[in-house]
Write a protein that holds these residues in place. Structure first.
Motif, mmCIF file in Angstrom:
data_model
loop_
_atom_site.group_PDB
_atom_site.id
_atom_site.type_symbol
_atom_site.label_atom_id
_atom_site.label_comp_id
_atom_site.label_asym_id
_atom_site.label_seq_id
_atom_site.Cartn_x
_atom_site.Cartn_y
_atom_site.Cartn_z
ATOM 1 N N THR A 69 122.856 29.148 71.332
ATOM 2 C CA THR A 69 122.360 29.593 70.026
ATOM 3 C C THR A 69 122.167 31.107 70.072
ATOM 4 O OG1 THR A 69 119.949 29.624 70.334
ATOM 5 C CG2 THR A 69 120.963 27.450 69.977
ATOM 6 N N ASP A 70 121.891 31.685 68.895
ATOM 7 C CA ASP A 70 121.667 33.132 68.882
ATOM 8 C C ASP A 70 120.222 33.473 69.272
ATOM 9 O OD1 ASP A 70 120.316 32.233 66.674
ATOM 10 O OD2 ASP A 70 121.440 33.416 65.202
ATOM 11 N N LYS A 71 119.422 32.456 69.576
ATOM 12 C CA LYS A 71 118.017 32.710 69.925
ATOM 13 C C LYS A 71 117.805 32.695 71.441
ATOM 14 C CE LYS A 71 116.344 30.727 65.623
ATOM 15 N NZ LYS A 71 117.642 30.286 65.064
ATOM 16 N N PRO A 72 116.931 33.571 71.952
ATOM 17 C CA PRO A 72 116.657 33.556 73.396
ATOM 18 C C PRO A 72 115.904 32.289 73.811
ATOM 19 C CG PRO A 72 115.227 35.132 72.285
ATOM 20 C CD PRO A 72 116.175 34.621 71.251
ATOM 21 N N GLN A 73 115.963 31.977 75.097
ATOM 22 C CA GLN A 73 115.269 30.811 75.678
ATOM 23 C C GLN A 73 115.777 29.485 75.123
ATOM 24 O OE1 GLN A 73 110.968 31.201 75.801
ATOM 25 N NE2 GLN A 73 111.116 33.411 76.080
ATOM 26 N N THR A 74 117.081 29.392 74.961
ATOM 27 C CA THR A 74 117.685 28.143 74.492
ATOM 28 C C THR A 74 117.756 27.115 75.616
ATOM 29 O OG1 THR A 74 119.002 29.308 72.837
ATOM 30 C CG2 THR A 74 119.789 27.136 73.506
ATOM 31 N N THR A 75 118.317 27.520 76.757
ATOM 32 C CA THR A 75 118.489 26.588 77.880
ATOM 33 C C THR A 75 117.151 26.391 78.586
ATOM 34 O OG1 THR A 75 120.735 27.410 78.160
ATOM 35 C CG2 THR A 75 119.804 26.153 80.008
ATOM 36 N N ARG A 76 116.814 25.113 78.860
ATOM 37 C CA ARG A 76 115.533 24.840 79.535
ATOM 38 C C ARG A 76 115.721 24.166 80.887
ATOM 39 N NH1 ARG A 76 112.329 22.397 74.279
ATOM 40 N NH2 ARG A 76 112.027 24.385 73.200
ATOM 41 N N ASP A 77 116.954 23.710 81.187
ATOM 42 C CA ASP A 77 117.182 22.926 82.407
ATOM 43 C C ASP A 77 118.371 23.457 83.196
ATOM 44 O OD1 ASP A 77 115.363 20.442 82.223
ATOM 45 O OD2 ASP A 77 116.216 20.605 80.216
ATOM 46 N N ARG A 78 118.581 22.846 84.352
ATOM 47 C CA ARG A 78 119.761 23.132 85.178
ATOM 48 C C ARG A 78 120.945 22.406 84.560
ATOM 49 N NH1 ARG A 78 122.447 20.089 88.971
ATOM 50 N NH2 ARG A 78 122.986 20.971 91.011
ATOM 51 N N ILE A 79 121.987 23.170 84.215
ATOM 52 C CA ILE A 79 123.174 22.574 83.613
ATOM 53 C C ILE A 79 124.349 22.820 84.555
ATOM 54 C CG2 ILE A 79 124.631 22.510 81.538
ATOM 55 C CD1 ILE A 79 121.790 21.997 80.731
ATOM 56 N N ALA A 80 124.818 21.776 85.204
ATOM 57 C CA ALA A 80 125.933 21.944 86.136
ATOM 58 C C ALA A 80 127.250 21.729 85.423
ATOM 59 C CB ALA A 80 125.786 20.964 87.298
ATOM 60 N N GLY A 81 128.163 22.674 85.568
ATOM 61 C CA GLY A 81 129.516 22.550 85.030
ATOM 62 C C GLY A 81 130.503 22.599 86.182
ATOM 63 N N ILE A 82 131.391 21.617 86.241
ATOM 64 C CA ILE A 82 132.277 21.495 87.398
ATOM 65 C C ILE A 82 133.685 21.956 87.030
ATOM 66 C CG2 ILE A 82 133.197 19.867 89.108
ATOM 67 C CD1 ILE A 82 130.726 18.026 88.138
ATOM 68 N N LEU A 83 134.170 22.944 87.769
ATOM 69 C CA LEU A 83 135.518 23.452 87.522
ATOM 70 C C LEU A 83 136.396 23.146 88.726
ATOM 71 C CD1 LEU A 83 136.514 26.728 85.882
ATOM 72 C CD2 LEU A 83 137.483 26.231 88.120
ATOM 73 N N THR A 84 137.450 22.372 88.511
ATOM 74 C CA THR A 84 138.361 22.039 89.601
ATOM 75 C C THR A 84 139.759 22.525 89.234
ATOM 76 O OG1 THR A 84 137.063 20.021 89.897
ATOM 77 C CG2 THR A 84 139.129 20.166 91.120
ATOM 78 N N ASN A 85 140.376 23.314 90.100
ATOM 79 C CA ASN A 85 141.778 23.686 89.880
ATOM 80 C C ASN A 85 142.501 23.725 91.225
ATOM 81 O OD1 ASN A 85 141.220 26.157 91.130
ATOM 82 N ND2 ASN A 85 141.017 27.277 89.195
ATOM 83 N N GLU A 86 143.694 24.319 91.256
ATOM 84 C CA GLU A 86 144.496 24.271 92.488
ATOM 85 C C GLU A 86 143.826 25.046 93.635
ATOM 86 O OE1 GLU A 86 145.256 25.747 89.674
ATOM 87 O OE2 GLU A 86 145.404 27.856 90.287
#
Ligand code: GTP
Ligand code: MG
Length: 299
Positions: free
Chosen positions: A37-54
């Motif tokens: 969002t355009d507002k600060p303090q949006t994320t409150r938790d650990r968000i894991a994003g997994i990137l797999t490539n060659e």
């Protein structure tokens, strides 16, 4: 060679609120995992994003923006960011075009970075809205602190500089086995993502302090495969009676709008029809109360 020379590791995205950590996570994955969002303090938790490539697999850890905590919720957010820093193999300090003006918060971020026992990388985001000379001057000034192995100018919005930044991260990581199946994008359950999407629509629709007084709890998440339908019942918790009315709006219009926006987004994500029921409930001063915080999922 083990694992065919593939790289593996955890990369933390740390920085002030609103610098674009979650936008960068989504850009790196090419998918929408984290809310923005355009507002600060949006994320409150650990968000894991997994990137797999060659080249291998990187688990990116998006984190709550680092700020001076005033309430129990903010203490939870800061602790979460600290923990994420400590579980990483590389820590990225994400800054932006406003970092020079944001003295106090940037000092807090630097304080955390200084104590991280892994390689530190600087990335200055939002290069799309900086003059090249200004961007380079900012990068030089922050690199002169000697805190970072490397520095990059990127735009999470346009993607400029992101490939080069990603290649550099792969270059720095050790060889090792992947931690997750290659088709996984996150370790978060759909239930959590549904909660975040409702929260994003609340952040977008509400102003001033109200977004910071809401929490969302998914009371029910039920997939009916036969009907191709997902039923979600979510409770929106606010801190005071007066806030309840503001979220429901005149004739229930505000809540309806928030519900429709969240439902459309959830249908896009799940590829199924979604029934979304939203309720508003008062949990008096929940942002200041550790016991209620835990009950609302901030544990
Ligand atoms: N112009 C521009 N805007 C960006 C860029 N990256 C993010 N933004 C905008 O910056 C705002 C904050 O983005 P977020 O990704 O939510 O920031 P964040 O660091 O995750 O914020 P917190 O979760 O609050 O700590 C949003 O309005 C984004 O659209 C960028 O590269 N360029
Ligand atoms: Mg975020």
């Amino acid at each position: 060679m083990p694992d065919g020379g593939k790289k593996s590791g955890f990369v933390a995205l740390l920085g002030r609120p609103n610098v674009g950590k979650s936008t960068l996570l989504n850009r790196l994955l090419g998918a929408r995992i984290a809310i923005v969002t355009d507002k600060p303090q949006t994320t409150r938790d650990r968000i894991a994003g997994i990137l797999t490539n060659e080249k291998g697999q990187i688990v990116f850890l998006d984190s709550p923006g680092i700020h001076r905590p005033k309430k129990a919720l903010n203490v939870y957010m800061l602790k979460t960011a600290g923990r994420i820093a400590m579980e990483s193999d590389i820590a990225v300090h994400l800054a932006d075009d406003r970092s020079r003006q944001a003295g106090e918060e940037e000092t807090l971020v630097r304080g955390i970075m200084e104590n991280i026992p892994v390689p530190r990388i600087l990335a200055i985001n939002k290069s799309d809205r900086m003059k090249e000379s200004e961007a380079n001057a900012n990068l030089k000034m922050m690199m002169d602190t000697g805190l970072y192995q490397n520095g990059y100018l990127i735009s999470a919005k346009t993607g400029a500089g992101v490939d080069e930044f990603l290649s550099a991260l792969f270059g720095m990581l050790p060889e090792g086995p992947a931690h997750y199946p290659e088709e996984d994008l996150t370790d978060l359950p759909m239930r959590f993502i549904a909660k975040e999407i409702v929260r994003e629509k609340l952040f977008d629709a509400l102003s001033e302090e109200l977004p910071y007084s809401v929490a969302v709890v998914i009371e029910e998440y039920r997939e009916d495969a036969e009907k191709g339908l997902t039923r979600i019942r979510a409770e929106i918790c606010v801190e005071r009676d007066s806030q309840k009315g503001m979220i429901i709006g005149k004739g229930g219009r505000m809540l309806k709008r928030i519900g429709t926006e969240a439902r459309l987004e959830l249908e896009k994500m799940t590829g199924e029809r979604v029934y979304l029921d939203l309720f508003v409930k008062v949990e008096k001063d929940w942002t200041r109360n550790e016991t209620i915080l835990r009950r609302l999922g901030y544990d």
